[in-house]
Structures are given as C-alpha cells and as structure tokens.
Motif scaffolding. Sequence first.
Motif, PDB file in Angstrom:
ATOM      1  N   CYS A 162       0.834  -1.204   0.000  1.00  0.00           N
ATOM      2  CA  CYS A 162       0.000   0.000   0.000  1.00  0.00           C
ATOM      3  C   CYS A 162       0.867   1.252   0.000  1.00  0.00           C
ATOM      4  O   CYS A 162       0.629   2.190  -0.776  1.00  0.00           O
ATOM      5  N   ILE A 163       1.865   1.272   0.868  1.00  0.00           N
ATOM      6  CA  ILE A 163       2.753   2.437   0.942  1.00  0.00           C
ATOM      7  C   ILE A 163       3.501   2.620  -0.373  1.00  0.00           C
ATOM      8  O   ILE A 163       3.600   3.732  -0.907  1.00  0.00           O
ATOM      9  N   PHE A 164       4.029   1.522  -0.914  1.00  0.00           N
ATOM     10  CA  PHE A 164       4.755   1.612  -2.181  1.00  0.00           C
ATOM     11  C   PHE A 164       3.858   2.141  -3.292  1.00  0.00           C
ATOM     12  O   PHE A 164       4.250   3.011  -4.075  1.00  0.00           O
ATOM     13  N   ALA A 165       2.629   1.619  -3.371  1.00  0.00           N
ATOM     14  CA  ALA A 165       1.716   2.034  -4.436  1.00  0.00           C
ATOM     15  C   ALA A 165       1.392   3.521  -4.343  1.00  0.00           C
ATOM     16  O   ALA A 165       1.316   4.222  -5.366  1.00  0.00           O
ATOM     17  N   MET A 189       2.329   6.238  -7.164  1.00  0.00           N
ATOM     18  CA  MET A 189       1.307   7.017  -7.841  1.00  0.00           C
ATOM     19  C   MET A 189       1.442   8.512  -7.574  1.00  0.00           C
ATOM     20  O   MET A 189       0.980   9.332  -8.367  1.00  0.00           O
ATOM     21  N   THR A 190       2.072   8.882  -6.468  1.00  0.00           N
ATOM     22  CA  THR A 190       2.393  10.299  -6.257  1.00  0.00           C
ATOM     23  C   THR A 190       3.312  10.787  -7.361  1.00  0.00           C
ATOM     24  O   THR A 190       3.092  11.842  -7.975  1.00  0.00           O
ATOM     25  N   GLY A 191       4.340   9.988  -7.650  1.00  0.00           N
ATOM     26  CA  GLY A 191       5.249  10.350  -8.731  1.00  0.00           C
ATOM     27  C   GLY A 191       4.560  10.394 -10.074  1.00  0.00           C
ATOM     28  O   GLY A 191       4.729  11.341 -10.855  1.00  0.00           O
ATOM     29  N   PHE A 192       3.739   9.391 -10.367  1.00  0.00           N
ATOM     30  CA  PHE A 192       3.058   9.351 -11.656  1.00  0.00           C
ATOM     31  C   PHE A 192       2.113  10.538 -11.845  1.00  0.00           C
ATOM     32  O   PHE A 192       2.003  11.100 -12.937  1.00  0.00           O
ATOM     33  N   ASN A 193       1.424  10.924 -10.784  1.00  0.00           N
ATOM     34  CA  ASN A 193       0.483  12.036 -10.921  1.00  0.00           C
ATOM     35  C   ASN A 193       1.182  13.376 -11.069  1.00  0.00           C
ATOM     36  O   ASN A 193       0.729  14.244 -11.818  1.00  0.00           O
ATOM     37  N   ILE A 223      -7.703   3.590  -4.927  1.00  0.00           N
ATOM     38  CA  ILE A 223      -7.334   4.401  -3.764  1.00  0.00           C
ATOM     39  C   ILE A 223      -5.877   4.832  -3.845  1.00  0.00           C
ATOM     40  O   ILE A 223      -5.533   5.987  -3.566  1.00  0.00           O
ATOM     41  N   ALA A 224      -4.985   3.901  -4.234  1.00  0.00           N
ATOM     42  CA  ALA A 224      -3.561   4.264  -4.382  1.00  0.00           C
ATOM     43  C   ALA A 224      -3.398   5.361  -5.425  1.00  0.00           C
ATOM     44  O   ALA A 224      -2.657   6.337  -5.219  1.00  0.00           O
ATOM     45  N   TYR A 225      -4.078   5.194  -6.552  1.00  0.00           N
ATOM     46  CA  TYR A 225      -4.028   6.195  -7.629  1.00  0.00           C
ATOM     47  C   TYR A 225      -4.474   7.555  -7.112  1.00  0.00           C
ATOM     48  O   TYR A 225      -3.784   8.571  -7.300  1.00  0.00           O
ATOM     49  N   GLN A 226      -5.613   7.596  -6.423  1.00  0.00           N
ATOM     50  CA  GLN A 226      -6.174   8.890  -6.029  1.00  0.00           C
ATOM     51  C   GLN A 226      -5.476   9.486  -4.810  1.00  0.00           C
ATOM     52  O   GLN A 226      -5.445  10.715  -4.669  1.00  0.00           O
ATOM     53  N   LEU A 227      -4.908   8.670  -3.941  1.00  0.00           N
ATOM     54  CA  LEU A 227      -4.090   9.232  -2.867  1.00  0.00           C
ATOM     55  C   LEU A 227      -2.835   9.872  -3.451  1.00  0.00           C
ATOM     56  O   LEU A 227      -2.376  10.918  -2.978  1.00  0.00           O
ATOM     57  N   GLY A 228      -2.268   9.237  -4.481  1.00  0.00           N
ATOM     58  CA  GLY A 228      -1.155   9.871  -5.184  1.00  0.00           C
ATOM     59  C   GLY A 228      -1.581  11.177  -5.815  1.00  0.00           C
ATOM     60  O   GLY A 228      -0.837  12.162  -5.811  1.00  0.00           O
ATOM     61  N   ASN A 229      -2.807  11.197  -6.350  1.00  0.00           N
ATOM     62  CA  ASN A 229      -3.368  12.431  -6.896  1.00  0.00           C
ATOM     63  C   ASN A 229      -3.513  13.501  -5.820  1.00  0.00           C
ATOM     64  O   ASN A 229      -3.250  14.681  -6.058  1.00  0.00           O
ATOM     65  N   MET A 230      -3.943  13.082  -4.633  1.00  0.00           N
ATOM     66  CA  MET A 230      -4.134  14.035  -3.552  1.00  0.00           C
ATOM     67  C   MET A 230      -2.804  14.674  -3.146  1.00  0.00           C
ATOM     68  O   MET A 230      -2.726  15.888  -2.943  1.00  0.00           O
ATOM     69  N   VAL A 231      -1.761  13.846  -3.037  1.00  0.00           N
ATOM     70  CA  VAL A 231      -0.450  14.379  -2.669  1.00  0.00           C
ATOM     71  C   VAL A 231       0.044  15.360  -3.727  1.00  0.00           C
ATOM     72  O   VAL A 231       0.674  16.377  -3.411  1.00  0.00           O
ATOM     73  N   SER A 232      -0.252  15.059  -4.994  1.00  0.00           N
ATOM     74  CA  SER A 232       0.208  15.923  -6.086  1.00  0.00           C
ATOM     75  C   SER A 232      -0.820  16.982  -6.460  1.00  0.00           C
ATOM     76  O   SER A 232      -0.675  17.655  -7.479  1.00  0.00           O
ATOM     77  N   ALA A 233      -1.845  17.129  -5.624  1.00  0.00           N
ATOM     78  CA  ALA A 233      -2.960  18.014  -5.974  1.00  0.00           C
ATOM     79  C   ALA A 233      -2.537  19.452  -6.206  1.00  0.00           C
ATOM     80  O   ALA A 233      -3.145  20.181  -6.995  1.00  0.00           O
ATOM     81  N   ALA A 234      -1.506  19.881  -5.506  1.00  0.00           N
ATOM     82  CA  ALA A 234      -1.090  21.279  -5.613  1.00  0.00           C
ATOM     83  C   ALA A 234      -0.108  21.511  -6.755  1.00  0.00           C
ATOM     84  O   ALA A 234       0.507  22.589  -6.827  1.00  0.00           O
ATOM     85  N   SER A 235       0.043  20.529  -7.659  1.00  0.00           N
ATOM     86  CA  SER A 235       1.052  20.670  -8.712  1.00  0.00           C
ATOM     87  C   SER A 235       0.824  21.917  -9.560  1.00  0.00           C
ATOM     88  O   SER A 235       1.779  22.653  -9.870  1.00  0.00           O
ATOM     89  N   ALA A 236      -0.430  22.189  -9.931  1.00  0.00           N
ATOM     90  CA  ALA A 236      -0.713  23.368 -10.758  1.00  0.00           C
ATOM     91  C   ALA A 236      -0.388  24.651  -9.996  1.00  0.00           C
ATOM     92  O   ALA A 236       0.190  25.592 -10.560  1.00  0.00           O
ATOM     93  N   GLN A 237      -0.732  24.688  -8.710  1.00  0.00           N
ATOM     94  CA  GLN A 237      -0.443  25.878  -7.928  1.00  0.00           C
ATOM     95  C   GLN A 237       1.042  26.023  -7.641  1.00  0.00           C
ATOM     96  O   GLN A 237       1.565  27.138  -7.590  1.00  0.00           O
ATOM     97  N   VAL A 285      13.681   5.466  -9.398  1.00  0.00           N
ATOM     98  CA  VAL A 285      14.026   4.922  -8.080  1.00  0.00           C
ATOM     99  C   VAL A 285      12.936   3.964  -7.594  1.00  0.00           C
ATOM    100  O   VAL A 285      13.231   2.882  -7.071  1.00  0.00           O
ATOM    101  N   CYS A 286      11.666   4.354  -7.764  1.00  0.00           N
ATOM    102  CA  CYS A 286      10.553   3.476  -7.363  1.00  0.00           C
ATOM    103  C   CYS A 286      10.613   2.146  -8.101  1.00  0.00           C
ATOM    104  O   CYS A 286      10.333   1.083  -7.522  1.00  0.00           O
ATOM    105  N   CYS A 287      10.965   2.192  -9.377  1.00  0.00           N
ATOM    106  CA  CYS A 287      11.052   0.956 -10.154  1.00  0.00           C
ATOM    107  C   CYS A 287      12.186   0.062  -9.666  1.00  0.00           C
ATOM    108  O   CYS A 287      12.068  -1.168  -9.673  1.00  0.00           O
TER     109      CYS A 287
END
Length: 491
Positions: free
Chosen positions: A253-256, A260-264, A380-394, A429-431
């Motif tokens: 779960c943590i790895f995913a 996904m934070t990186g991917f988003n 959930i992993a996908y969208q939690l990564g999205n949440m962490v990266s949510a401020a990317s535009a700002q 690195v994740c890979c």
Amino acid sequence: MNAFVANLPRLPKREEHQSVNPITLIRSLTWLQHAFFASAWIAWTCDAIDFFAVSLSVTSLSKVYDQSTHNITTSITLTLLFRPLGAIIFGLLSDRYGRKWPLIANLVACAVLSLGTGFAATYGAFLGVRCLFGIAMGGIWGQCASLGLENMPAEARGLFSGILQQGYAFGYLIAAIINLYAVPKHDYRILFFIGAGISLFAAIVRLLLPESQYFAERSAAAKLEGTQVSSAQKSKIFISEAGKALRLHWIRCIFAILLMTGFNFYSHGSQDLYPVYIEDGKGLSKHTATVATIMGNCGAIAGGFIAGWASQYLGRRITVIVCCIWTCCFLPLWLLPNTFPGLGAGAFLLQMGVQGAWSVVPIWLSEISPVAYRASFPGIAYQLGNMVSAASAQIETTAGDTLKTPEGLPDYGKVSAILIGVVSGWLIVCCIVGREDHGAHFERGKAAFEKGGGLDEIDDRHDRLPEPRGDEEKGSVAHEEKGQVQQREIA
C-alpha cells in the motif's frame, strides 16, 4: 544486499510473455470481453474530458469569475484532493456488489456535476461543484481498471492496459478538439455540456452489458458449493477480509501510494498548464496552443499503445524506466523552440514518454493489489497519489511568479521541465526498489465477500466453473494456462 540485487528489474521469464502479435491478441477476445473493455475505456475517456475541461478553460474562467489564474487552478487542486474519497466509496462498492451498478451510478454523478460546472453562477459555486466532481471522478479509474483487465487473458493485459490508460489522453484530445472548434462558436460551457452527454452515454453502455465475468464466476462458485450467504453476512465477511488484506499488504500500500504520487506529478506537471505555457510563455495564439495540445495527446496515445504492449516482454518496471529516460531526452525539444513546428514535435515526443510510462499503471497496480480488492486498492492508491500531487498546478504557478522569462512573464515551461525531470528520477528509483508480479492470474482469486478473499486465496474450482456466454472457443485463451498459482508472498 542479496535481496536488493534479486529484486532489481529484469526481463520476465519466457513463459510469462508467450507470443504475441497485438492483432492476434485483439482477435483472440470474445465479443463480451471486447464489450467489457470498451465500456471501461469509454468511462475513463469521458472522465478525462470532464476533468480537462477546466484546464482548457482557465483563461475564460478567469474572466467570467474575475479571478486570477492562480485562483482558478485552485479548482483543479480541490478536484484532486477530493478524488480519494470517491475511490474509497465507489471502489469498495464495486468490490462488494460488482462492477456494474456502482459504475453506472458513478457515471451519472459525473454527468450531473459536469452540467453543474457549466451552470455555476459564482466563483464559490464553481469551487463547490468541482469538489463534488472530484468525489465522482475519483471512483472511475479503479472500477475501469478492474472491469477492463480482469476479463482479459493474462497475455493480453499489457497491451490492453496501455490502451485503457490512453483513454485519458484520448479524452484530453476530444476536449481539445471541442475547445478548438466548438468553444469559439459558443463559449467555454460547451465543453462541460458535451462532457456530461458523453458520461451519460457511457452509463447507458454499461447498463446494456451484464455483470463482470469474474463476479459471475464467484456467484457460480457459491452455487457449486451449495451454500448461500445473506447480503448482511457477505458485508461482514467483506469488512473482515479487508482488514486481513491491509495487514498482509500494508507495505505494498505504501509503495503504491509513493509510486502514484510520482506518476500524478508526472502527468499533471506536463499537462495542466501546458496551454498557458504556450500562450503566455511562447506568445502563440490560443488556437496554436490547442493544436499543440492535440499533437501531444496523439503522441501519448501512440506511446501508450507501444509501451503497454512492450511491457508484456520487458516487464512493468523496465518499461517505465525506458519511458522516463525517453521523456528526459526530449525535454529540450519540448522547452527550447519558439515556433509551432518545434513545440509540436516536442509535445508529441515528450507525451509519448510520459503516457508510455503511465500505460503500465493499470496492469501493474492490478497485479500487485490484493486480488479481491482490485477496484479499491488500485483506485485508492491512484487517487491518494493524486491528492499528494494536488497542488502541482499551484506549485507551478507560484514558481512561475518568481521564475520569469526575459519579457517578465512567468516561465511555466522551465518550471514544468524541472518538475518533469525530477519526477522522472523519482519514478526510476521506485522501479528499482519496488516490485512487480508480472503475469499474475488474479482472476482466479476469491472475491472480497468470500472467506479467504483478503488472504489472496486461489479457488482451484475456477477451472470447473461454467464458461461465460459468448464465443467460448476464442475466449478459451483466458483459460488455457491452468498451472498451479501459489498464494502471494508478503511484499
């Protein structure tokens, strides 16, 4: 140290990537497998249309609501922040009750909220609707990945993972075309209205199809066993097995989430402010910026198809590493030209790499997820990564306030290029330190409402269950490999 070396990315074993010409793979599927996949792909495509409608309308929205670009991009951030809630709600409903009705309800909600965005009269109402849309949008991807891939033969999943994920790029492409031809004749709201119509169409398509083959087989298994469990008992089992799955797979779960934070950051960093970068940073017209966006998404579709198919031979992690290196090689072409031909070529080639890497995500997450929670865990992993990266535009707009072009304008291109380069390194690195379960036959696992589902137990009766309706002869590819599948080891 030996464990680290043994875990390094390597080519899959030969028996894990038998054959295969992509045309042969496509032709091997039954009509029902094609229909399930098409339904998932359409749903993910219309999800992208609804999301990118805001990115393509930033300038118009700024004028309508009399807000700065920074304030309008707050809506993008809020949408991303609320997406994990939707992934939890709709993902768990899908794993508990099936792939059909939760997805239909989810698509209808997206359509209603897309319409609401177009009718929002004030900036506050606009932000409120986008928050609710984030919840609806968050549930789509996990359900689409599970529906589209669990009904596929294992050897076809790499190719179709790439095609499925590029529904996102295709949706962006459709939104860009609408922005190019329909918006000038009407106004920006037409983007949201058309997006709502496509979402309703996707809901109708799913309505016309039966339940997923996987859930049908698990129901058949219960009848074969001769025991019928009440809905309340199934819900209790579901909750109990979810706890077991979390205890068993918490490292995954943590790895995913980190992955996904990186991917988003990767996708949003290269897309969200790209039209603004072309218009303000390069001084080109809105029309030219839209055409460049279209070229970039054509590259994304090509990269997704090629990389998804190649991942069946190279493995999931090696494919991502190759795509990240490709992306970095073409960053100068994406950043330095000042005329459309160079910028268009740069957008095409860079998005080939970005979305080529993304093409592996649906199947990679599905293969490492607890088999009974293939809608909730990846989503959930996908969208939690999205949440962490949510401020990317700002983050990009704020950095642009300090990093200027010679003309004194925000240098969004340079900011995005730096972000893309850093995230490429993070994904590599994740890979290297992560894991994959290439070729996993996750369709043989018990469902989340069955005892043992949270422990990834395999039901050997799978081979004795009745075949789903359709062209069984062509669909037999999915059942040819009957080798013993062992319970997964802890990540």
